[in-house]
Motif scaffolding. Sequence first.
Motif, PDB file in Angstrom:
ATOM      1  N   PHE A 111       0.839  -1.187   0.000  1.00 58.43           N
ATOM      2  CA  PHE A 111       0.000   0.000   0.000  1.00 58.43           C
ATOM      3  C   PHE A 111       0.880   1.244   0.000  1.00 58.43           C
ATOM      4  O   PHE A 111       2.083   1.180   0.259  1.00 58.43           O
ATOM      5  CB  PHE A 111      -1.003  -0.005   1.165  1.00 58.43           C
ATOM      6  CG  PHE A 111      -0.357  -0.119   2.521  1.00 58.43           C
ATOM      7  CD1 PHE A 111       0.090   1.008   3.188  1.00 58.43           C
ATOM      8  CD2 PHE A 111      -0.211  -1.357   3.131  1.00 58.43           C
ATOM      9  CE1 PHE A 111       0.677   0.902   4.429  1.00 58.43           C
ATOM     10  CE2 PHE A 111       0.379  -1.466   4.384  1.00 58.43           C
ATOM     11  CZ  PHE A 111       0.831  -0.335   5.022  1.00 58.43           C
ATOM     12  N   GLN A 112       0.249   2.371  -0.293  1.00 59.40           N
ATOM     13  CA  GLN A 112       0.993   3.620  -0.446  1.00 59.40           C
ATOM     14  C   GLN A 112       1.682   4.004   0.863  1.00 59.40           C
ATOM     15  O   GLN A 112       1.144   3.844   1.948  1.00 59.40           O
ATOM     16  CB  GLN A 112       0.035   4.729  -0.887  1.00 59.40           C
ATOM     17  CG  GLN A 112       0.748   5.981  -1.318  1.00 59.40           C
ATOM     18  CD  GLN A 112      -0.211   6.996  -1.913  1.00 59.40           C
ATOM     19  OE1 GLN A 112      -1.415   6.818  -1.894  1.00 59.40           O
ATOM     20  NE2 GLN A 112       0.337   8.059  -2.449  1.00 59.40           N
ATOM     21  N   ASN A 113       2.900   4.525   0.744  1.00 64.51           N
ATOM     22  CA  ASN A 113       3.732   5.007   1.838  1.00 64.51           C
ATOM     23  C   ASN A 113       4.199   3.891   2.781  1.00 64.51           C
ATOM     24  O   ASN A 113       4.603   4.139   3.908  1.00 64.51           O
ATOM     25  CB  ASN A 113       3.019   6.116   2.622  1.00 64.51           C
ATOM     26  CG  ASN A 113       4.009   7.009   3.331  1.00 64.51           C
ATOM     27  OD1 ASN A 113       5.155   7.117   2.919  1.00 64.51           O
ATOM     28  ND2 ASN A 113       3.574   7.643   4.403  1.00 64.51           N
ATOM     29  N   ALA A 114       4.138   2.668   2.318  1.00 63.77           N
ATOM     30  CA  ALA A 114       4.598   1.539   3.129  1.00 63.77           C
ATOM     31  C   ALA A 114       6.115   1.387   2.973  1.00 63.77           C
ATOM     32  O   ALA A 114       6.663   1.565   1.890  1.00 63.77           O
ATOM     33  CB  ALA A 114       3.906   0.257   2.687  1.00 63.77           C
ATOM     34  N   PRO A 115       6.806   1.058   4.059  1.00 63.06           N
ATOM     35  CA  PRO A 115       8.247   0.826   3.934  1.00 63.06           C
ATOM     36  C   PRO A 115       8.531  -0.475   3.182  1.00 63.06           C
ATOM     37  O   PRO A 115       7.843  -1.473   3.363  1.00 63.06           O
ATOM     38  CB  PRO A 115       8.737   0.750   5.377  1.00 63.06           C
ATOM     39  CG  PRO A 115       7.530   0.433   6.183  1.00 63.06           C
ATOM     40  CD  PRO A 115       6.335   0.953   5.429  1.00 63.06           C
ATOM     41  N   VAL A 116       9.547  -0.431   2.337  1.00 62.65           N
ATOM     42  CA  VAL A 116       9.920  -1.578   1.513  1.00 62.65           C
ATOM     43  C   VAL A 116      11.432  -1.787   1.636  1.00 62.65           C
ATOM     44  O   VAL A 116      12.196  -0.823   1.661  1.00 62.65           O
ATOM     45  CB  VAL A 116       9.543  -1.341   0.033  1.00 62.65           C
ATOM     46  CG1 VAL A 116       9.968  -2.515  -0.819  1.00 62.65           C
ATOM     47  CG2 VAL A 116       8.075  -1.073  -0.108  1.00 62.65           C
ATOM     48  N   THR A 117      11.840  -3.031   1.699  1.00 65.10           N
ATOM     49  CA  THR A 117      13.266  -3.377   1.720  1.00 65.10           C
ATOM     50  C   THR A 117      13.536  -4.366   0.603  1.00 65.10           C
ATOM     51  O   THR A 117      12.820  -5.351   0.455  1.00 65.10           O
ATOM     52  CB  THR A 117      13.654  -4.004   3.067  1.00 65.10           C
ATOM     53  OG1 THR A 117      13.334  -3.096   4.114  1.00 65.10           O
ATOM     54  CG2 THR A 117      15.140  -4.308   3.107  1.00 65.10           C
ATOM     55  N   LEU A 118      14.561  -4.085  -0.157  1.00 62.60           N
ATOM     56  CA  LEU A 118      14.999  -4.983  -1.234  1.00 62.60           C
ATOM     57  C   LEU A 118      16.371  -5.529  -0.851  1.00 62.60           C
ATOM     58  O   LEU A 118      17.301  -4.762  -0.604  1.00 62.60           O
ATOM     59  CB  LEU A 118      15.085  -4.233  -2.565  1.00 62.60           C
ATOM     60  CG  LEU A 118      15.659  -4.988  -3.754  1.00 62.60           C
ATOM     61  CD1 LEU A 118      14.782  -6.176  -4.105  1.00 62.60           C
ATOM     62  CD2 LEU A 118      15.801  -4.070  -4.948  1.00 62.60           C
ATOM     63  N   VAL A 119      16.480  -6.847  -0.766  1.00 64.62           N
ATOM     64  CA  VAL A 119      17.749  -7.502  -0.416  1.00 64.62           C
ATOM     65  C   VAL A 119      18.148  -8.399  -1.584  1.00 64.62           C
ATOM     66  O   VAL A 119      17.368  -9.235  -2.029  1.00 64.62           O
ATOM     67  CB  VAL A 119      17.611  -8.343   0.872  1.00 64.62           C
ATOM     68  CG1 VAL A 119      18.916  -9.033   1.200  1.00 64.62           C
ATOM     69  CG2 VAL A 119      17.151  -7.485   2.023  1.00 64.62           C
ATOM     70  N   VAL A 120      19.368  -8.194  -2.087  1.00 68.23           N
ATOM     71  CA  VAL A 120      19.874  -8.984  -3.210  1.00 68.23           C
ATOM     72  C   VAL A 120      21.189  -9.620  -2.798  1.00 68.23           C
ATOM     73  O   VAL A 120      22.067  -8.960  -2.242  1.00 68.23           O
ATOM     74  CB  VAL A 120      20.082  -8.105  -4.466  1.00 68.23           C
ATOM     75  CG1 VAL A 120      20.611  -8.935  -5.609  1.00 68.23           C
ATOM     76  CG2 VAL A 120      18.795  -7.422  -4.863  1.00 68.23           C
ATOM     77  N   SER A 121      21.330 -10.912  -3.075  1.00 68.15           N
ATOM     78  CA  SER A 121      22.565 -11.639  -2.800  1.00 68.15           C
ATOM     79  C   SER A 121      23.010 -12.330  -4.084  1.00 68.15           C
ATOM     80  O   SER A 121      22.220 -13.012  -4.723  1.00 68.15           O
ATOM     81  CB  SER A 121      22.327 -12.673  -1.703  1.00 68.15           C
ATOM     82  OG  SER A 121      23.507 -13.398  -1.472  1.00 68.15           O
ATOM     83  N   CYS A 122      24.264 -12.115  -4.459  1.00 62.09           N
ATOM     84  CA  CYS A 122      24.800 -12.696  -5.690  1.00 62.09           C
ATOM     85  C   CYS A 122      26.082 -13.465  -5.381  1.00 62.09           C
ATOM     86  O   CYS A 122      26.801 -13.143  -4.439  1.00 62.09           O
ATOM     87  CB  CYS A 122      25.107 -11.616  -6.721  1.00 62.09           C
ATOM     88  SG  CYS A 122      23.646 -10.760  -7.317  1.00 62.09           S
ATOM     89  N   ASN A 123      26.363 -14.461  -6.201  1.00 66.88           N
ATOM     90  CA  ASN A 123      27.592 -15.249  -6.072  1.00 66.88           C
ATOM     91  C   ASN A 123      28.591 -14.811  -7.120  1.00 66.88           C
ATOM     92  O   ASN A 123      28.290 -14.770  -8.304  1.00 66.88           O
ATOM     93  CB  ASN A 123      27.294 -16.733  -6.229  1.00 66.88           C
ATOM     94  CG  ASN A 123      26.482 -17.262  -5.088  1.00 66.88           C
ATOM     95  OD1 ASN A 123      26.617 -16.808  -3.957  1.00 66.88           O
ATOM     96  ND2 ASN A 123      25.617 -18.207  -5.363  1.00 66.88           N
ATOM     97  N   PHE A 124      29.805 -14.486  -6.668  1.00 67.79           N
ATOM     98  CA  PHE A 124      30.894 -14.081  -7.547  1.00 67.79           C
ATOM     99  C   PHE A 124      31.935 -15.195  -7.523  1.00 67.79           C
ATOM    100  O   PHE A 124      32.275 -15.701  -6.460  1.00 67.79           O
ATOM    101  CB  PHE A 124      31.505 -12.764  -7.052  1.00 67.79           C
ATOM    102  CG  PHE A 124      32.438 -12.121  -8.019  1.00 67.79           C
ATOM    103  CD1 PHE A 124      31.947 -11.484  -9.146  1.00 67.79           C
ATOM    104  CD2 PHE A 124      33.806 -12.151  -7.811  1.00 67.79           C
ATOM    105  CE1 PHE A 124      32.808 -10.876 -10.050  1.00 67.79           C
ATOM    106  CE2 PHE A 124      34.663 -11.552  -8.705  1.00 67.79           C
ATOM    107  CZ  PHE A 124      34.162 -10.908  -9.834  1.00 67.79           C
ATOM    108  N   PRO A 125      32.441 -15.615  -8.685  1.00 68.81           N
ATOM    109  CA  PRO A 125      33.392 -16.742  -8.698  1.00 68.81           C
ATOM    110  C   PRO A 125      34.681 -16.428  -7.944  1.00 68.81           C
ATOM    111  O   PRO A 125      35.188 -15.315  -8.003  1.00 68.81           O
ATOM    112  CB  PRO A 125      33.661 -16.970 -10.188  1.00 68.81           C
ATOM    113  CG  PRO A 125      33.163 -15.772 -10.889  1.00 68.81           C
ATOM    114  CD  PRO A 125      32.168 -15.099 -10.012  1.00 68.81           C
TER     115      PRO A 125
END
Length: 162
Positions: A111-125
């Motif tokens: 909903f509008q004005n809701a806090p959002v968190t984006l978490v990204v995890s990647c593997n690097f050789p």
Amino acid sequence: MPAFNLRKRRRSPRRRLTALLSESGAEAVEFALVAPMLFFVVLGLVYFLLLFSAHVSLSHAVSVGMRYAVVPTAPNSREYPTVAAVNARVTESALFFKPGDCSSSVLGDVFQNAPVTLVVSCNFPNPAGGALNGLRTLVTSTPTSSYSSVVAIEADAKGRRE
């Protein structure tokens, strides 16, 4: 008189001392001792710079994904992009990673004005991990893999829905 001399020729003490104190070939020996260490230092520096560039690329991709996640899909609607759409946007923005190397999660309400968190995890050789595992297997004859062949890089961003 014979055609060749059978007597062994003796060097003078001065010539022997000169031959022992001669420094011919010292540079080659020094190079042989220093070159492998210098090679590994340069190789480690290049790998560290690639890892740092991958982290910067991932941070940029997370900020792009967060901007995409907090803006509604249509100007007058309260519908926001799906998690799969946000993941696709992050994946196309992360230049150093293949699509299967990253996993992301979007946490927050829709909903509008809701806090959002984006978490990204990647593997690097990590080529050093594979090399150390191979060396350990060669020395101990047991295939153990205690060194990881990937480095996990994680980035997150917080925002509010518009």
